[in-house]
Design an enzyme around this catalytic site. Structure first.
Site, PDB file in Angstrom:
ATOM      1  N   GLN A  48      -0.196 -16.687  16.409  1.00 13.00           N
ATOM      2  CA  GLN A  48      -0.813 -16.850  17.734  1.00 13.00           C
ATOM      3  C   GLN A  48      -1.803 -15.689  17.956  1.00 13.00           C
ATOM      4  O   GLN A  48      -2.298 -15.117  17.000  1.00 13.00           O
ATOM      5  CB  GLN A  48       0.243 -16.914  18.853  1.00 13.00           C
ATOM      6  CG  GLN A  48       1.081 -18.191  18.839  1.00 13.00           C
ATOM      7  CD  GLN A  48       2.168 -18.206  17.789  1.00 13.00           C
ATOM      8  OE1 GLN A  48       2.988 -17.315  17.708  1.00 13.00           O
ATOM      9  NE2 GLN A  48       2.198 -19.230  16.967  1.00 13.00           N
ATOM     10  N   LYS A 102      -6.441 -16.556   6.547  1.00 11.22           N
ATOM     11  CA  LYS A 102      -7.457 -16.276   5.526  1.00 11.22           C
ATOM     12  C   LYS A 102      -7.516 -14.772   5.213  1.00 11.22           C
ATOM     13  O   LYS A 102      -7.633 -14.374   4.048  1.00 11.22           O
ATOM     14  CB  LYS A 102      -8.825 -16.779   6.047  1.00 11.22           C
ATOM     15  CG  LYS A 102      -9.924 -16.635   5.026  1.00 11.22           C
ATOM     16  CD  LYS A 102     -11.093 -15.841   5.567  1.00 11.22           C
ATOM     17  CE  LYS A 102     -11.878 -15.252   4.439  1.00 11.22           C
ATOM     18  NZ  LYS A 102     -13.134 -15.905   4.159  1.00 11.22           N
ATOM     19  N   ARG A 136     -10.342 -27.893  19.452  1.00 13.85           N
ATOM     20  CA  ARG A 136     -10.227 -26.599  20.137  1.00 13.85           C
ATOM     21  C   ARG A 136     -11.359 -26.456  21.139  1.00 13.85           C
ATOM     22  O   ARG A 136     -12.481 -26.887  20.882  1.00 13.85           O
ATOM     23  CB  ARG A 136     -10.293 -25.456  19.116  1.00 13.85           C
ATOM     24  CG  ARG A 136      -9.110 -25.450  18.164  1.00 13.85           C
ATOM     25  CD  ARG A 136      -9.288 -24.389  17.070  1.00 13.85           C
ATOM     26  NE  ARG A 136      -8.154 -24.392  16.147  1.00 13.85           N
ATOM     27  CZ  ARG A 136      -8.234 -24.024  14.869  1.00 13.85           C
ATOM     28  NH1 ARG A 136      -9.381 -23.607  14.355  1.00 13.85           N
ATOM     29  NH2 ARG A 136      -7.168 -24.050  14.111  1.00 13.85           N
ATOM     30  N   GLY A 164      -0.437 -22.279  12.629  1.00 11.37           N
ATOM     31  CA  GLY A 164      -1.060 -23.020  11.535  1.00 11.37           C
ATOM     32  C   GLY A 164      -2.068 -22.091  10.900  1.00 11.37           C
ATOM     33  O   GLY A 164      -3.107 -21.818  11.485  1.00 11.37           O
ATOM     34  N   GLY A 166      -4.021 -30.867  15.223  1.00 10.48           N
ATOM     35  CA  GLY A 166      -5.260 -31.627  15.061  1.00 10.48           C
ATOM     36  C   GLY A 166      -6.070 -31.743  16.343  1.00 10.48           C
ATOM     37  O   GLY A 166      -7.118 -32.388  16.372  1.00 10.48           O
ATOM     38  N   LEU A 179     -18.402 -15.659  11.242  1.00  8.66           N
ATOM     39  CA  LEU A 179     -19.759 -15.238  11.619  1.00  8.66           C
ATOM     40  C   LEU A 179     -20.769 -16.298  11.190  1.00  8.66           C
ATOM     41  O   LEU A 179     -21.768 -16.526  11.879  1.00  8.66           O
ATOM     42  CB  LEU A 179     -20.043 -13.887  10.933  1.00  8.66           C
ATOM     43  CG  LEU A 179     -21.306 -13.154  11.362  1.00  8.66           C
ATOM     44  CD1 LEU A 179     -21.289 -12.825  12.852  1.00  8.66           C
ATOM     45  CD2 LEU A 179     -21.462 -11.859  10.549  1.00  8.66           C
ATOM     46  N   ASP A 180     -20.512 -16.944  10.056  1.00 13.15           N
ATOM     47  CA  ASP A 180     -21.420 -17.979   9.534  1.00 13.15           C
ATOM     48  C   ASP A 180     -21.606 -19.140  10.510  1.00 13.15           C
ATOM     49  O   ASP A 180     -22.657 -19.787  10.512  1.00 13.15           O
ATOM     50  CB  ASP A 180     -20.863 -18.530   8.207  1.00 13.15           C
ATOM     51  CG  ASP A 180     -19.424 -19.032   8.346  1.00 13.15           C
ATOM     52  OD1 ASP A 180     -18.564 -18.230   8.756  1.00 13.15           O
ATOM     53  OD2 ASP A 180     -19.168 -20.219   8.079  1.00 13.15           O
ATOM     54  N   ALA A 184      -4.924 -26.589  13.423  1.00 16.96           N
ATOM     55  CA  ALA A 184      -4.316 -26.722  12.097  1.00 16.96           C
ATOM     56  C   ALA A 184      -2.901 -27.287  12.200  1.00 16.96           C
ATOM     57  O   ALA A 184      -2.369 -27.818  11.233  1.00 16.96           O
ATOM     58  CB  ALA A 184      -4.289 -25.357  11.397  1.00 16.96           C
TER      59      ALA A 184
END
Ligand code: GDP
Ligand code: IMO
Ligand code: MG
Length: 420
Positions: free
Chosen positions: A223, A18, A304, A40, A301, A331-332, A298
């Site tokens: 990674q 991102k 985590r 991913g 699947g 952060l959200d 990602a």
């Protein structure tokens, strides 16, 4: 010279894709320099979600070049699928993907070995089963097949036969799995060569020429630093150097050409696969983070593992990489978590600065912060954030030991802003 490396500071999945996408519009070339299809990288742009495994995330910006440099390992079939997915999503890749001639090819037998080893007796790593470990092992053992080797028929046959002789012995005698035929593998390599030949490039001279002519380069880490073979939580690591030093070695360029280094960390921590994770929360907080943060791999699947921000491990990664600044993502996701904790020490046996590679029986010591309830996903500057959220960010800078450059508050390309 405008070059910048983006490196994960935790155990991967920090939101590097991102952030790369956010920055890539300002750079001419984006480069992957280590790892392979185990990565991913998710980008949400103009309402579409793209998950990139080999191709640098800069590909989503029209006219920009995406270079897969020699330090990586490449699964050709997976790359073809990735290209097809991009094209069908309306991203034209023609002429924009370049691949270093020294990239090592991930062979079907590498993936089969990865799976056999994971399914076998003994301690598991929890790999992505993408053949990464066996391919890098062959690279070091001088048994690998590079992109350039696909074009020399005689030596390709000799190299595949030599490499397979050992593997088939393992499949037959140790793992009880089907063996591979050299002819089939060589035939497959020829079809790859037909498609990949036009993308080949001599990475070092290509990048040196680009940089000296004023083109800008963004290096995309895969990674995270704590998965680094040498400096991560060995043996629960990946099989490449994931820290910033891999930029130079993976591209065959001087480290003097790596300008700034930005480290990416989530506002909390996740890990996928086995291995130590001192701040893991197996209760309600971990569940909240997984659900709100969509914390599912990602690539595989897998759910985590989730927990608090670990300032000991993240500071270690800042120092390892020499990160000039931090990017704090997700952060959200902490909205509604109250109180919030940050680990500042591994207990009496190891204070700040203790080596996070051996924290199997540590007792994390935390500082606690008041949380916030406001939805911050539409914040576009620090002044839009609640006071408690701003204090949390200030504490991260102090405890992790680097200034925050960027803050991300949602998966979308637009949900990111500079701290100051
Ligand atoms: P990478 O491997 O470091 O590129 O990270 P991944 O793509 O594997 O995982 C990060 C996940 O979080 C992806 O699903 C992203 O779309 C998402 N993401 C990235 N930044 C943010 C953020 O600030 N907030 C939220 N809620 N999601 C984010
Ligand atoms: P990105 O680039 C998170 C983990 C695996 C496993 C260990 C070894 O998306 O951040 P491997 O298949 O590499 O031999 O697996 O490393 N791992 C990752 N975890 N993000 C990644 O990449 C990862 N790539 C590998 O889960 O624990
Ligand atoms: Mg990821």
């Amino acid at each position: 010279m405008k070059t910048l490396a983006i490196i994960g500071l935790q155990w991967g999945d920090e939101g590097k894709g991102k952030i790369i996408d956010h920055l890539a519009g300002e750079f001419d070339i984006t480069v992957r320099f280590q790892g392979g299809g185990n990565a991913g990288h998710t980008v949400v742009a103009e309402g579409k979600k793209h998950v990139l495994h080999h191709i640098p995330s800069g590909i989503l910006h029209a006219g920009k070049t995406a270079l897969i440099a020699d330090g990586t390992v490449l699964d050709a079939e997976a790359l073809f699928t990735e290209i097809a997915d991009l094209e069908s999503a309306g991203v034209s890749t023609g002429g924009r993907i370049r691949i270093g001639w020294g990239v090592h090819m991930v062979m079907p037998y590498h993936k089969a070995l990865d799976a056999a080893s994971e399914d076998g007796a003994g301690e598991k790593i929890g790999t992505t089963r993408r053949g990464i470990g066996p391919c890098y092992a062959d690279r070091k053992a001088r048994l690998g097949i590079r992109l350039k080797d696909l074009f020399d028929r005689d030596s390709l046959a000799r190299r595949v036969e030599k490499s397979l002789a050992e593997k088939n012995c393992l499949f037959k005698n140790l793992y009880g799995r089907p063996e591979f035929g050299a002819g089939d593998i060589i035939g497959m390599c020829r079809t790859w060569a037909d498609r990949l030949g036009d993308m080949g490039v001599d990475t070092p001279s290509y990048l040196r020429a680009a940089i000296s002519s004023g083109r800008s380069v963004l290096f995309e880490g895969a990674q995270g630093s704590l998965l680094d073979t040498d400096w991560g939580t060995y043996p629960f690591v990946t099989s490449s150097t994931t820290s910033a030093s891999a930029v130079a070695s993976g591209c065959g360029i001087s480290m003097k050409l790596v300008g700034r280094i930005m480290g990416v960390a989530k506002a909390y921590t996740t890990r996928v696969g086995e291995g130590p994770f001192p701040t893991e929360d197996k209760g309600a907080v971990g569940e909240h983070l997984r659900r709100r943060g969509g914390e599912f791999g990602a690539t595989t699947g897998r759910p985590r593992r989730c927990g608090w921000l670990d300032a000991v491990a993240t500071r270690y990664a800042v120092d390892l990489n020499g990160a000039d600044s931090l990017v704090v993502t997700k952060l959200d996701v902490l909205t509604g978590v109250d109180p919030i904790k940050i680990c500042i020490s591994y207990g009496p046996s190891g204070g700040m600065g203790a080596d996070p590679r051996i924290p199997r029986r540590v007792v994390p010591e935390y500082v606690t912060f008041p949380g916030w309830k406001e939805d911050i996903s539409s914040a576009r500057s620090v002044s839009d954030l609640p006071g408690t959220c701003r204090s949390y960010l200030d504490s991260i800078e102090r405890l992790v030991g680097a200034p925050i450059g960027l803050i991300s508050v949602g998966p979308d390309r637009r949900q990111v802003f500079e701290k100051d």
